[in-house]
Motif scaffolding. Structure first.
Motif, PDB file in Angstrom:
ATOM      1  N   PRO A 147       0.733  -1.407   0.077  1.00  0.00           N
ATOM      2  CA  PRO A 147       0.109  -0.044  -0.007  1.00  0.00           C
ATOM      3  C   PRO A 147       0.914   1.045   0.067  1.00  0.00           C
ATOM      4  CG  PRO A 147      -0.785  -1.494   1.709  1.00  0.00           C
ATOM      5  CD  PRO A 147       0.526  -2.239   0.951  1.00  0.00           C
ATOM      6  N   GLY A 148       0.654   2.363  -0.794  1.00  0.00           N
ATOM      7  CA  GLY A 148       1.116   3.575  -0.886  1.00  0.00           C
ATOM      8  C   GLY A 148       2.620   3.314  -1.572  1.00  0.00           C
ATOM      9  N   SER A 149       2.897   2.264  -2.324  1.00  0.00           N
ATOM     10  CA  SER A 149       4.240   2.196  -2.719  1.00  0.00           C
ATOM     11  C   SER A 149       4.507   3.262  -3.728  1.00  0.00           C
ATOM     12  CB  SER A 149       4.468   0.941  -3.566  1.00  0.00           C
ATOM     13  OG  SER A 149       3.426   0.681  -4.613  1.00  0.00           O
ATOM     14  N   ARG A 150       5.891   3.720  -4.070  1.00  0.00           N
ATOM     15  CA  ARG A 150       6.254   4.619  -4.998  1.00  0.00           C
ATOM     16  C   ARG A 150       7.354   4.283  -5.842  1.00  0.00           C
ATOM     17  NH1 ARG A 150       6.152   9.971  -0.757  1.00  0.00           N
ATOM     18  NH2 ARG A 150       4.347   9.276   0.134  1.00  0.00           N
ATOM     19  N   SER A 208       3.818   7.572  -8.887  1.00  0.00           N
ATOM     20  CA  SER A 208       4.920   7.930  -9.661  1.00  0.00           C
ATOM     21  C   SER A 208       5.539   9.317  -9.655  1.00  0.00           C
ATOM     22  CB  SER A 208       4.841   7.621 -11.242  1.00  0.00           C
ATOM     23  OG  SER A 208       5.823   7.825 -12.088  1.00  0.00           O
ATOM     24  N   VAL A 209       6.455   9.429  -9.055  1.00  0.00           N
ATOM     25  CA  VAL A 209       7.231  10.833  -8.602  1.00  0.00           C
ATOM     26  C   VAL A 209       8.492  11.249  -9.285  1.00  0.00           C
ATOM     27  CG1 VAL A 209       7.808  12.328  -6.656  1.00  0.00           C
ATOM     28  CG2 VAL A 209       6.277  10.389  -6.120  1.00  0.00           C
ATOM     29  N   LEU A 210       8.573  12.251 -10.165  1.00  0.00           N
ATOM     30  CA  LEU A 210       9.779  12.805 -10.731  1.00  0.00           C
ATOM     31  C   LEU A 210      10.607  13.522  -9.999  1.00  0.00           C
ATOM     32  CD1 LEU A 210      11.374  13.035 -13.589  1.00  0.00           C
ATOM     33  CD2 LEU A 210       9.654  14.821 -14.041  1.00  0.00           C
ATOM     34  N   VAL A 211      12.056  13.324  -9.864  1.00  0.00           N
ATOM     35  CA  VAL A 211      12.910  14.034  -9.229  1.00  0.00           C
ATOM     36  C   VAL A 211      14.094  14.331 -10.176  1.00  0.00           C
ATOM     37  CG1 VAL A 211      12.325  13.122  -7.061  1.00  0.00           C
ATOM     38  CG2 VAL A 211      14.331  12.313  -8.326  1.00  0.00           C
ATOM     39  N   ARG A 257      13.445  12.531  -0.720  1.00  0.00           N
ATOM     40  CA  ARG A 257      12.021  13.324  -0.062  1.00  0.00           C
ATOM     41  C   ARG A 257      10.868  12.502  -0.908  1.00  0.00           C
ATOM     42  NH1 ARG A 257       9.990  19.614   0.418  1.00  0.00           N
ATOM     43  NH2 ARG A 257       7.984  19.022   1.325  1.00  0.00           N
ATOM     44  N   ALA A 258      11.305  12.274  -1.816  1.00  0.00           N
ATOM     45  CA  ALA A 258      10.037  11.564  -2.688  1.00  0.00           C
ATOM     46  C   ALA A 258       9.839  10.522  -2.441  1.00  0.00           C
ATOM     47  CB  ALA A 258      10.500  11.434  -4.393  1.00  0.00           C
ATOM     48  N   VAL A 259      10.671   9.415  -1.699  1.00  0.00           N
ATOM     49  CA  VAL A 259      10.326   8.180  -1.022  1.00  0.00           C
ATOM     50  C   VAL A 259       9.663   8.582   0.189  1.00  0.00           C
ATOM     51  CG1 VAL A 259      11.635   6.267  -0.102  1.00  0.00           C
ATOM     52  CG2 VAL A 259      12.222   7.033  -2.226  1.00  0.00           C
ATOM     53  N   LEU A 260      10.105   9.472   1.135  1.00  0.00           N
ATOM     54  CA  LEU A 260       9.717   9.243   2.411  1.00  0.00           C
ATOM     55  C   LEU A 260       8.521  10.498   2.786  1.00  0.00           C
ATOM     56  CD1 LEU A 260      13.100   9.283   4.096  1.00  0.00           C
ATOM     57  CD2 LEU A 260      11.739   7.360   3.996  1.00  0.00           C
ATOM     58  N   ASP A 261       8.429  11.337   2.199  1.00  0.00           N
ATOM     59  CA  ASP A 261       7.405  12.395   2.538  1.00  0.00           C
ATOM     60  C   ASP A 261       6.010  12.007   2.253  1.00  0.00           C
ATOM     61  OD1 ASP A 261       6.130  14.658   3.081  1.00  0.00           O
ATOM     62  OD2 ASP A 261       7.224  16.103   1.866  1.00  0.00           O
TER      63      ASP A 261
END
Length: 333
Positions: A147-150, A208-211, A257-261
């Protein structure tokens, strides 16, 4: 007076605990990826370093363990340039859940000639983009079980001034190494955003988060022998550049931050605060060409054809309660 609790500002030096979580960092044995792994390990999570070279991975693991007492670390043999190996690679993870994968590994060539993988793909496009596209496909069951994976994808400031040539994605007609590298990173960035659109259309809780890390120099990066050794002369000689860019330890902050926030949202881009080049991570408006959904959809289809894979996420239930498989496809594409 409002009683709604305020979310504290993100502090790169006071990361939230992540005990019991599992993170995979591709290219975690060196450069920015190493510092992503080191910082995530300090949260209590299990961090797996994806790397082709067991000796380099072992050195990185030893370095992190010496700085993070009790760190839970592992190595996953990973060759992104060999898509045929990735299914076996992911099977070897041996995890029942994966809370985040950081697509960080990459290769940058600075001179001709053009190089190809065994599968006949241009090396930078194959490693930086196609490898991570295929890896996402194989990791999908683990991510959906969490649940909530990134899925965090690392782009590059170099991609800001580039555009894809959809008729020559692999630079067969006009190969210029620096341009080919920048375009491979742009492909990664477009993939991350298209992946977010497809995840949302499928009703998935995976983000899916972009950095992008901004500007990062070895001379501004703290030593981590034997992985990286910085002399006092190098540090002093490049100290003025610290007003504009930063070390690779700070360049890791957007991905961490993209992983943890818990406040991070899918489809967003995190980057350094000062002109996208240095400083603490913040959400940056997407560059104009990153919002081109037509190009992103064409790239997705081409990537699927080239790899023989298309990331498909299986949910326990569809939205509305019906069981089944939800593919990352958007109606009309």
């Amino acid at each position: 007076m409002s009683s709604v609790p305020q979310t504290p500002p993100w502090d790169v030096h006071r990361l939230p605990r992540a005990d019991g979580k599992n993170f995979l960092v591709t290219g975690g044995n060196a450069g920015i990826g190493y510092f992503v792994a080191e910082q995530l390990a300090a949260t209590g999570a299990t961090v797996v370093l994806g790397s082709r070279d067991p000796a380099k991975a072992g050195a990185a693991i030893a370095s992190i363990a010496s700085r993070v007492p009790g760190a839970e670390l592992g190595h996953l043999p990973l060759d992104l340039a060999d898509p045929a190996s990735l299914r076996t690679t992911v099977d070897a993870l041996g995890l029942d859940r994966l809370d985040a994968v950081v697509h960080n590994a990459g290769v940058a060539l600075d001179r001709p000639p053009r190089r190809e993988t065994a599968a006949g793909h241009e090396l930078m496009f194959a490693t930086n983009h196609l490898g991570h596209f295929s890896l996402t496909h194989h990791l999908a069951p683990l991510l959906m079980a969490t649940p909530g994976s990134r899925i965090v994808t690392t782009g590059s400031f170099a991609a800001k001034s580039e555009r894809l040539d959809l008729d020559d994605l692999q630079s067969t007609r006009d190969y210029r190494p620096k341009r080919a590298y920048a375009r491979s990173k742009l492909a990664q960035m477009l993939f991350a955003l298209e992946l977010d659109r497809r995840l949302r259309a499928a009703g998935s809780a995976t983000l899916s988060v972009l950095v992008h890390p901004g500007g990062a120099l070895d001379s501004l990066t703290p030593s981590r022998p034997p992985i990286h050794v910085r002399t006092a002369r190098e540090r002093l000689g490049h100290l003025p550049l610290g007003l504009v860019v930063q070390g690779k330890d700070a360049a890791a902050w957007p991905a961490v931050r993209a992983v943890l926030d818990p406040g991070v949202r899918g489809g967003r881009m995190l980057s350094p605060r000062a002109f996208g080049l240095r400083g603490t991570p913040r959400t940056e408006p997407l560059w104009n060409h990153l919002t081109d959904t037509t190009t992103a959809a064409i790239l997705w289809a081409a990537s699927s054809d080239l790899t023989g894979h298309e990331p498909t996420f299986t949910a326990a239930t569809r939205p509305g309660g019906a069981e089944g498989t939800t593919a990352l496809t958007v109606p009309g594409l």
